[in-house]
Write an enzyme that holds these catalytic residues in place. Structure first.
Site, PDB file in Angstrom:
ATOM      1  N   GLU A  93      -3.164   7.632  -4.324  1.00 24.99           N
ATOM      2  CA  GLU A  93      -3.020   6.318  -3.684  1.00 24.99           C
ATOM      3  C   GLU A  93      -2.756   5.227  -4.705  1.00 24.99           C
ATOM      4  OE1 GLU A  93      -5.857   4.612  -0.388  1.00 24.99           O
ATOM      5  OE2 GLU A  93      -6.492   3.782  -2.305  1.00 24.99           O
ATOM      6  N   TYR A 149       0.869  -1.189   0.000  1.00 23.84           N
ATOM      7  CA  TYR A 149       0.000   0.000   0.000  1.00 23.84           C
ATOM      8  C   TYR A 149       0.898   1.229   0.000  1.00 23.84           C
ATOM      9  CZ  TYR A 149      -3.167   3.656   1.428  1.00 23.84           C
ATOM     10  OH  TYR A 149      -3.880   4.843   1.470  1.00 23.84           O
TER      11      TYR A 149
END
Ligand code: GDP
Ligand code: MN
Length: 408
Positions: free
Chosen positions: A189, A101
């Site tokens: 992101e 992530y």
């Protein structure tokens, strides 16, 4: 403004972040053509502006163009978290070894951008935060200095990224920072950033949120807005110049002025209630605007009562009252409404509302108490905001995507 995965990834690519080869399609035939062009296995990905598409069945691997067409047909018929799928991204399938992530967002408390990385990639970060918070590593960025190379290295080391990938990770981190900074994003992101079996880093998913207030200087990005895919309340709110943020409580709040709106929400909480939204109708709101605000509040199925707190300065109370009546005529709400009107033309406003079976209050405290009491009397079990039905049986309960806001 949220960008789609395919839009975010095009921006990533422009800044040198490696992404899989692929293109977006609006029909299954187009998806098939793209799959033919790419050759080999492809992944068909629904383009909707919510997370957790994988879990909802909106991401499927296809072995060949025929299967790509079949799966695209299926996915294009889906609704994910009540958003219709109108486009699919057809990407070369990646052979994944591990998922990371990686993101940048605003840390409001620290008043700085924060770069976040985790070795637990592929799942939503809120889930990681709840289950294994120690796996989330954060580094704050001084906006004037920008991202320093040592910071990216620190991050790589902290998530136990194999040393071979540090250099590339550093490049990707710098690119992500440039993107975040130059597009006035509030979120950039990559989840997951994968290490492939070929030992390459690849951004498989992309999500960006651009600050609406900065869009005037990014006409190219503003053009990317997909009205079809926005929550209808948000589109309506923007159209009427209302500031609306949905929350998880059950007392709808309609207030003029951001400060007064915050105060109203605080006081609702003080008396044991939970606000369902922040809504500032602004100064000088017309009755059309008030009616739009009312419709937006009532479109939230969690709302059990509405608290209207209007301080009439520029906004005239009679104008607000007319808006309320027009909206009630249209939407016919069956829930209690508590209203506190003070200021310009308050008398006239109250007179207009007298017949509308509204609960009136003299002070804000009184209004909040009455709203909390009104909710207490109605059935108070909260309806989940999201449609759980799209989540496969056995999957952990999906999260209300609005909660994502708390990360920022
Ligand atoms: P999200 O569920 O909306 O976050 O969509 P993602 O694009 O992140 O995809 C969800 C998951 O699907 C990823 O974490 C991967 O595990 C898997 N996935 C996505 N693309 C590929 C691919 O090309 N190959 C493989 N094997 N898995 C993929
Ligand atoms: Mn993802």
């Amino acid at each position: 403004m949220k960008l789609h995965e395919y839009q975010s990834k095009l921006i990533f690519a422009k800044y040198g972040i490696p992404i899989p080869k692929g293109r977006v399609a609006a029909t299954a035939q187009e998806a098939r053509h793209i799959a033919e062009e790419l050759g080999g296995r492809v992944v068909i990905k629904s383009q909707v502006l919510v997370g957790g598409r994988g879990k909802a069945g909106g991401i499927k691997l296809a072995k060949n163009p025929e299967e790509a067409e079949q799966l695209a047909t299926q996915i294009l018929e889906m609704e994910i978290k009540s958003l219709p799928v109108r486009k699919v991204l057809v990407d070369e399938a990646a052979a994944i070894e591990s998922e990371i992530y990686f993101s940048i967002t605003n840390d409001r408390a620290k008043k700085k951008p924060v770069m976040i990385a985790s070795s637990a990639g592929g799942i939503e970060i809120e889930e990681v935060a709840a289950q294994t918070p120690e796996k989330i590593i954060q580094i704050h960025i001084d906006p004037l200095l920008g991202l320093r190379d040592y910071q990216a290295r620190d991050l790589a080391a902290s998530i136990d990224l194999p040393r071979d990938h540090w250099k590339e990770f550093g490049r990707i981190a710098q690119a992500l920072w440039q993107i975040y900074h130059e597009t006035d994003a509030t979120l950039a992101e990559i989840n997951p950033l994968v290490i492939t079996k070929e030992k390459k880093l690849l951004a498989l998913d992309g999500k960006m949120i651009i600050d609406d207030n900065a869009l005037f200087r990014h006409p190219d990005l503003a053009e990317m807005r997909d009205l079809d895919e926005e929550a209808p309340e948000e589109t309506t709110a923007r159209k009427y110049g209302l500031s609306y943020i949905k929350l998880d409580g059950n007392i709808g709040c309609m207030v003029n002025g951001a400060g007064l709106a915050m105060t109203s929400m605080d006081i609702v909480k003080l008396f044991g209630g939970e606000p369902a939204n922040f809504l500032d109708i602004g100064g000088g709101a017309s009755h059309e605007k008030v009616a739009a605000a009312m419709r937006i509040i009532l479109s939230d199925p969690n709302v059990r009562a509405i608290l209207l707190n209007i301080f009439g300065g520029i906004t005239r109370c009679d104008e607000v009252a007319r808006g309320i009546l027009a909206a009630m005529d249209e939407v016919k709400p069956k829930i209690p409404m508590v209203v506190r009107l003070v200021g310009t033309n308050a008398e006239e406003g109250r007179k207009l509302l007298a017949d509308a079976k509204m609960i009136t209050a003299e002070t804000l405290a009184d209004a909040a108490k009455k709203a909390v009491a009104a909710v207490g009397k109605t059935a108070s079990t909260r309806i989940p905001v999201m449609q759980e039905s799209v989540v496969p049986v056995g999957a952990p309960p999906a999260k209300n995507h609005q909660k994502n806001r708390s990360v920022r």
